[in-house]
Write an enzyme that holds these catalytic residues in place. Structure first.
Site, PDB file in Angstrom:
ATOM      1  N   GLU A 178      -1.114  -8.495   5.329  1.00 30.43           N
ATOM      2  CA  GLU A 178      -0.844  -8.591   6.772  1.00 30.43           C
ATOM      3  C   GLU A 178      -2.108  -8.366   7.591  1.00 30.43           C
ATOM      4  O   GLU A 178      -2.222  -8.870   8.705  1.00 30.43           O
ATOM      5  CB  GLU A 178       0.289  -7.628   7.178  1.00 30.43           C
ATOM      6  CG  GLU A 178      -0.069  -6.153   7.284  1.00 30.43           C
ATOM      7  CD  GLU A 178      -0.274  -5.464   5.937  1.00 30.43           C
ATOM      8  OE1 GLU A 178      -0.153  -6.118   4.889  1.00 30.43           O
ATOM      9  OE2 GLU A 178      -0.592  -4.258   5.957  1.00 30.43           O
ATOM     10  N   HIS A 195      -3.315  -5.263   1.480  1.00 27.34           N
ATOM     11  CA  HIS A 195      -2.693  -5.526   2.785  1.00 27.34           C
ATOM     12  C   HIS A 195      -2.819  -6.991   3.204  1.00 27.34           C
ATOM     13  O   HIS A 195      -3.715  -7.328   3.989  1.00 27.34           O
ATOM     14  CB  HIS A 195      -3.400  -4.698   3.872  1.00 27.34           C
ATOM     15  CG  HIS A 195      -3.106  -3.245   3.832  1.00 27.34           C
ATOM     16  ND1 HIS A 195      -2.023  -2.680   4.446  1.00 27.34           N
ATOM     17  CD2 HIS A 195      -3.793  -2.232   3.282  1.00 27.34           C
ATOM     18  CE1 HIS A 195      -2.038  -1.377   4.274  1.00 27.34           C
ATOM     19  NE2 HIS A 195      -3.099  -1.075   3.567  1.00 27.34           N
ATOM     20  N   CYS A 241       0.828  -1.218   0.000  1.00 34.64           N
ATOM     21  CA  CYS A 241       0.000   0.000   0.000  1.00 34.64           C
ATOM     22  C   CYS A 241       0.862   1.268   0.000  1.00 34.64           C
ATOM     23  O   CYS A 241       1.494   1.559  -1.001  1.00 34.64           O
ATOM     24  CB  CYS A 241      -0.987  -0.055   1.137  1.00 34.64           C
ATOM     25  SG  CYS A 241      -2.437   0.953   0.825  1.00 34.64           S
TER      26      CYS A 241
END
Ligand code: GLN
Length: 195
Positions: free
Chosen positions: A177, A175, A80
């Site tokens: 994560e 994302h 990002c």
């Protein structure tokens, strides 16, 4: 093969979530905040957050030069805001100085504002460990509007590149994560060549 030494840039953004992913992969990562700490690394994650703030902090900590040097021997993974920083060109920089690691153009907030954030399945052209197609969480995500010939698109969404790589460097506009999906990090680690 020696174990890859990885770090996560800890100036701003969701770096803690990346540390958890590396823990899940049994590959402990360190938080990096100073240029000297790059010496001991094979790879560095530039996390998501806010690219304008990140850019200011990179200047304040005199990290632009060292990060560009690092990218010549180590590998970067940007998610990002981190992907924005890795681009060569930003259509609407708003003061953000890109690192220029990957030959691509990005448009910040290209999918709209915070309320337009979304999650959806991605099409991939790489084998990811584990089951099922990956899902991308897009939060005020940048759009990749142009990709250089030598940059490989490894995931797309409705035909648009959302994950790219070249020579071990990787940039994702979503994302993984946040989804706690370690497969992209695992793929990136495979491309690191420890000294
Ligand atoms: N829109 C943000 C920026 O310009 C990126 C958002 C994110 O990293 N989730 O930096």
């Amino acid at each position: 093969m020696a174990t890859a030494r990885v770090g996560v840039l800890g100036l701003q953004g969701d770096f803690a979530a990346h540390l958890e992913i590396f823990d899940a992969l049994d590959l402990p990562a360190r938080v990096i905040r100073r240029a000297g700490e790059l010496d001991e690394l094979d790879g560095l994650v530039v996390p998501g957050g806010e690219s304008t703030t990140l850019s200011i902090l990179l200047h304040a900590n005199e990290l632009y030069g060292p990060l560009r040097d690092f990218a010549g021997r180590g590998k970067l993974l940007g998610t990002c805001a981190g992907a924005i920083l890795m681009a060569r060109r930003i259509e609407n920089p708003g003061g953000v100085e890109p690192l220029g690691i990957l030959d691509m153009t990005v448009r910040r907030n290209g999918f709209g504002r915070q309320v337009d954030s979304f999650e959806d399945l991605l099409e991939t052209s790489v084998e990811l460990d584990g089951e099922g197609p990956p899902s991308g969480v897009f939060i005020r995500a940048p759009r990749i509007t142009e990709v250089g010939e030598e940059v490989e698109v490894i995931a797309s969404y409705h035909g648009e590149a959302v994950a790219v790589r070249r020579q071990g460097h990787m940039a994702l506009t979503f994302h993984p994560e946040i989804r706690r999906d370690p497969r992209w990090h695992a793929l990136w680690v495979k491309g690191l060549s420890p000294a």
